[in-house]
Design a protein around this motif. Structure first.
Motif, PDB file in Angstrom:
ATOM      1  N   SER A  53       0.965  -1.255  -0.103  1.00 26.79           N
ATOM      2  CA  SER A  53       0.028  -0.063  -0.003  1.00 26.79           C
ATOM      3  C   SER A  53       0.944   1.099  -0.034  1.00 26.79           C
ATOM      4  CB  SER A  53      -1.079   0.176   1.215  1.00 26.79           C
ATOM      5  OG  SER A  53      -0.126  -0.136   2.384  1.00 26.79           O
ATOM      6  N   LEU A  56      -1.042   1.805  -4.186  1.00 30.51           N
ATOM      7  CA  LEU A  56      -2.507   2.231  -3.899  1.00 30.51           C
ATOM      8  C   LEU A  56      -3.022   2.773  -5.317  1.00 30.51           C
ATOM      9  CD1 LEU A  56      -2.075   4.515  -0.686  1.00 30.51           C
ATOM     10  CD2 LEU A  56      -3.107   2.129  -0.995  1.00 30.51           C
ATOM     11  N   VAL A  89     -13.361   7.010  -1.911  1.00 34.67           N
ATOM     12  CA  VAL A  89     -13.332   6.808  -0.413  1.00 34.67           C
ATOM     13  C   VAL A  89     -14.524   7.062   0.000  1.00 34.67           C
ATOM     14  CG1 VAL A  89     -12.126   7.104   1.598  1.00 34.67           C
ATOM     15  CG2 VAL A  89     -10.697   6.978  -0.416  1.00 34.67           C
ATOM     16  N   THR A 127     -12.351   5.703   6.408  1.00 28.25           N
ATOM     17  CA  THR A 127     -12.669   5.420   5.272  1.00 28.25           C
ATOM     18  C   THR A 127     -12.923   3.933   5.172  1.00 28.25           C
ATOM     19  OG1 THR A 127     -10.249   4.590   4.836  1.00 28.25           O
ATOM     20  CG2 THR A 127     -10.783   7.108   4.439  1.00 28.25           C
ATOM     21  N   GLU A 173      -8.174   1.581  -1.244  1.00 22.79           N
ATOM     22  CA  GLU A 173      -7.068   1.325  -0.595  1.00 22.79           C
ATOM     23  C   GLU A 173      -6.712   2.766  -0.080  1.00 22.79           C
ATOM     24  OE1 GLU A 173      -5.939  -1.549   0.233  1.00 22.79           O
ATOM     25  OE2 GLU A 173      -7.705  -2.480  -0.854  1.00 22.79           O
ATOM     26  N   ASN A 174      -6.282   3.129   1.133  1.00 23.93           N
ATOM     27  CA  ASN A 174      -6.152   4.319   1.706  1.00 23.93           C
ATOM     28  C   ASN A 174      -4.798   4.534   2.518  1.00 23.93           C
ATOM     29  OD1 ASN A 174      -8.976   5.445   1.051  1.00 23.93           O
ATOM     30  ND2 ASN A 174      -9.304   3.401   1.901  1.00 23.93           N
ATOM     31  N   GLN A 218      -3.647   9.629   0.160  1.00 23.06           N
ATOM     32  CA  GLN A 218      -3.481   8.959  -1.162  1.00 23.06           C
ATOM     33  C   GLN A 218      -4.638   7.821  -1.211  1.00 23.06           C
ATOM     34  OE1 GLN A 218       0.513   8.380  -1.272  1.00 23.06           O
ATOM     35  NE2 GLN A 218       0.186   6.042  -1.795  1.00 23.06           N
ATOM     36  N   SER A 219      -5.340   7.567  -2.050  1.00 24.15           N
ATOM     37  CA  SER A 219      -6.400   6.876  -1.981  1.00 24.15           C
ATOM     38  C   SER A 219      -6.606   6.086  -3.684  1.00 24.15           C
ATOM     39  CB  SER A 219      -7.806   7.241  -1.799  1.00 24.15           C
ATOM     40  OG  SER A 219      -8.651   6.439  -1.594  1.00 24.15           O
ATOM     41  N   ASP A 277      -3.687   5.598  -7.725  1.00 25.84           N
ATOM     42  CA  ASP A 277      -4.060   6.362  -6.565  1.00 25.84           C
ATOM     43  C   ASP A 277      -3.909   7.986  -6.906  1.00 25.84           C
ATOM     44  OD1 ASP A 277      -1.239   5.468  -6.996  1.00 25.84           O
ATOM     45  OD2 ASP A 277      -0.889   7.092  -5.502  1.00 25.84           O
ATOM     46  N   ARG A 334     -14.571  15.520   2.153  1.00 25.51           N
ATOM     47  CA  ARG A 334     -13.261  14.975   1.400  1.00 25.51           C
ATOM     48  C   ARG A 334     -13.287  15.489  -0.048  1.00 25.51           C
ATOM     49  NH1 ARG A 334     -12.543  11.036  -2.338  1.00 25.51           N
ATOM     50  NH2 ARG A 334     -14.726  10.393  -2.401  1.00 25.51           N
ATOM     51  N   ASN A 341      -7.609   0.815   5.243  1.00 20.90           N
ATOM     52  CA  ASN A 341      -8.207   2.074   5.650  1.00 20.90           C
ATOM     53  C   ASN A 341      -7.667   3.020   6.706  1.00 20.90           C
ATOM     54  OD1 ASN A 341     -10.857   2.090   3.909  1.00 20.90           O
ATOM     55  ND2 ASN A 341     -11.286   0.032   4.771  1.00 20.90           N
TER      56      ASN A 341
END
Length: 356
Positions: A4, A8, A13, A47, A51-52, A67-68, A77, A89, A346
């Motif tokens: 991650s 990512l 999210v 979240t 993937e965060n 970043q997500s 990401d 957000r 998360n």
């Protein structure tokens, strides 16, 4: 699960208000703190999808930047800001390319992040895992600055090769980052406008993930220094392909200019994501040191002299990217706890109990 850090994948999210005591999956907040996590008080899951990771506080402690990536197949990401008080957000990167490693300027009116969008609007090709577990250090990454809402984007680095992992000194005068511009992955510092680039480390190997201490006088970072000829050849051959092997990383501290370096960990594990406690006397980091299989990552606390190692988390899977609120009362981190699918990472915000 260290994947991650750089892989990512990108976008949506779902944010829950901190006032909610239950997550989207119905897990009570009380079950999110595991037995043995005596440093943790009240916890909130921030979240729930995608993937965060790598959430960092603004210097005034009001906002997070992270970043997500969304679920598989929906892009790579991007960078978002999050108000933990309201759950609001906003995406603040361009939406193109791959981004990583965002951070606020000390005044809070500007942000830093690295991106590949100026080379190609598409996501760069993921690394080839036939060579084992590797991270990609994409040569198309450069460091950008923008207003806090993502507008007025300015490119700060322009030499071809990996430029990323940038963070700001609280004094406001220097940015520290990782670059391959001289043929190795070393730490450099520069002024906020990208000028006066100065090399800080010069030992063969990977130096990255650096942060200034709360008073700006010291730095902490993760490093891998190959010791044997075989290891050096492996490192350099992978680097030529834009890859590194992160299976062994140790934590180091030094003065802000790189002088007086000291190694804090020496366990042969993957120790990464070090961050300063606001007191400047301790470092929190993630490691798989207690799992012989190397799959379980937990959070650990250590004094800056290398003593007093303490395990903080006891949750299955991955716990990483711990970042203290500037006043030390809260901690944000990434975790697989309450995952919606295998490997789902998360963000969680937890009350930090200094005295336990």
């Amino acid at each position: 699960m260290i994947r991650s850090n750089t892989l990512l994948l990108a976008a949506l999210v779902a944010i829950a208000s901190p006032s909610q005591s239950q997550g989207q999956s119905g897990a009570a907040a009380s079950t999110l703190v595991k037995q043995g996590e005596t440093r943790f008080g009240e916890i909130t899951q921030l979240t729930f999808e995608g993937e965060n990771a790598e959430a960092y506080w603004a210097f005034d402690g009001s906002t997070l930047i992270f970043q997500s990536t969304p679920t598989a197949g929906r892009g790579c990401d991007q960078i978002y800001t999050l108000d933990p008080a309201t759950g609001a957000r906003d995406r603040v990167s361009t939406g193109d390319g791959r981004t990583t490693c965002a951070y606020f300027y000390p005044d809070g009116d500007r942000i830093l992040y690295s991106s590949t969008h100026h080379f190609n609007l598409a996501c760069p090709t993921p690394p080839d895992f036939s060579m084992g577990y590797v991270w990609a250090v994409y040569p198309s990454f450069d460091i950008f600055a923008a207003d806090a809402d993502g507008s007025n984007v300015v490119q700060l680095t322009s030499s071809f090769g990996y430029d990323a992992e940038a963070t700001f000194s609280p004094t406001g005068d220097r940015i520290i980052f990782t670059s391959v511009r001289d043929g190795d992955l070393d730490l450099y510092s520069m002024r906020p406008d990208g000028s006066d680039v100065t090399r800080i480390t010069d030992r063969l190997g990977y130096d990255g993930g650096a942060f200034y201490s709360p008073d700006g006088t010291r730095i902490v970072w993760r490093a891998h220094y190959p010791e044997t000829q075989e290891a050096r050849e492996d490192y350099l051959s992978l680097l030529a392909e834009g890859l590194i092997r992160p299976s062994a990383l140790e934590i180091y501290v030094a003065d802000a200019d790189g002088s007086n370096p000291r190694q804090l960990t020496d366990n042969g594990a993957a120790n990464f994501a070090p961050y300063w406690h606001p007191s400047g006397e301790q470092i929190i980091f993630s490691s798989n040191m207690d799992d012989p299989q190397g799959r379980e990552f937990e959070l650990y606390l250590i004094n800056v002299d290398g003593t007093g190692l303490e395990r903080v988390t006891w949750s299955e899977g991955f716990d990483g990217f711990p970042v203290f609120h500037p006043d030390g009362t809260r901690l944000v981190f990434g975790s697989n706890r309450n995952e919606s699918h295998e490997g789902n990472t998360n963000l969680f915000l937890v009350e930090w109990l200094d005295g336990r």
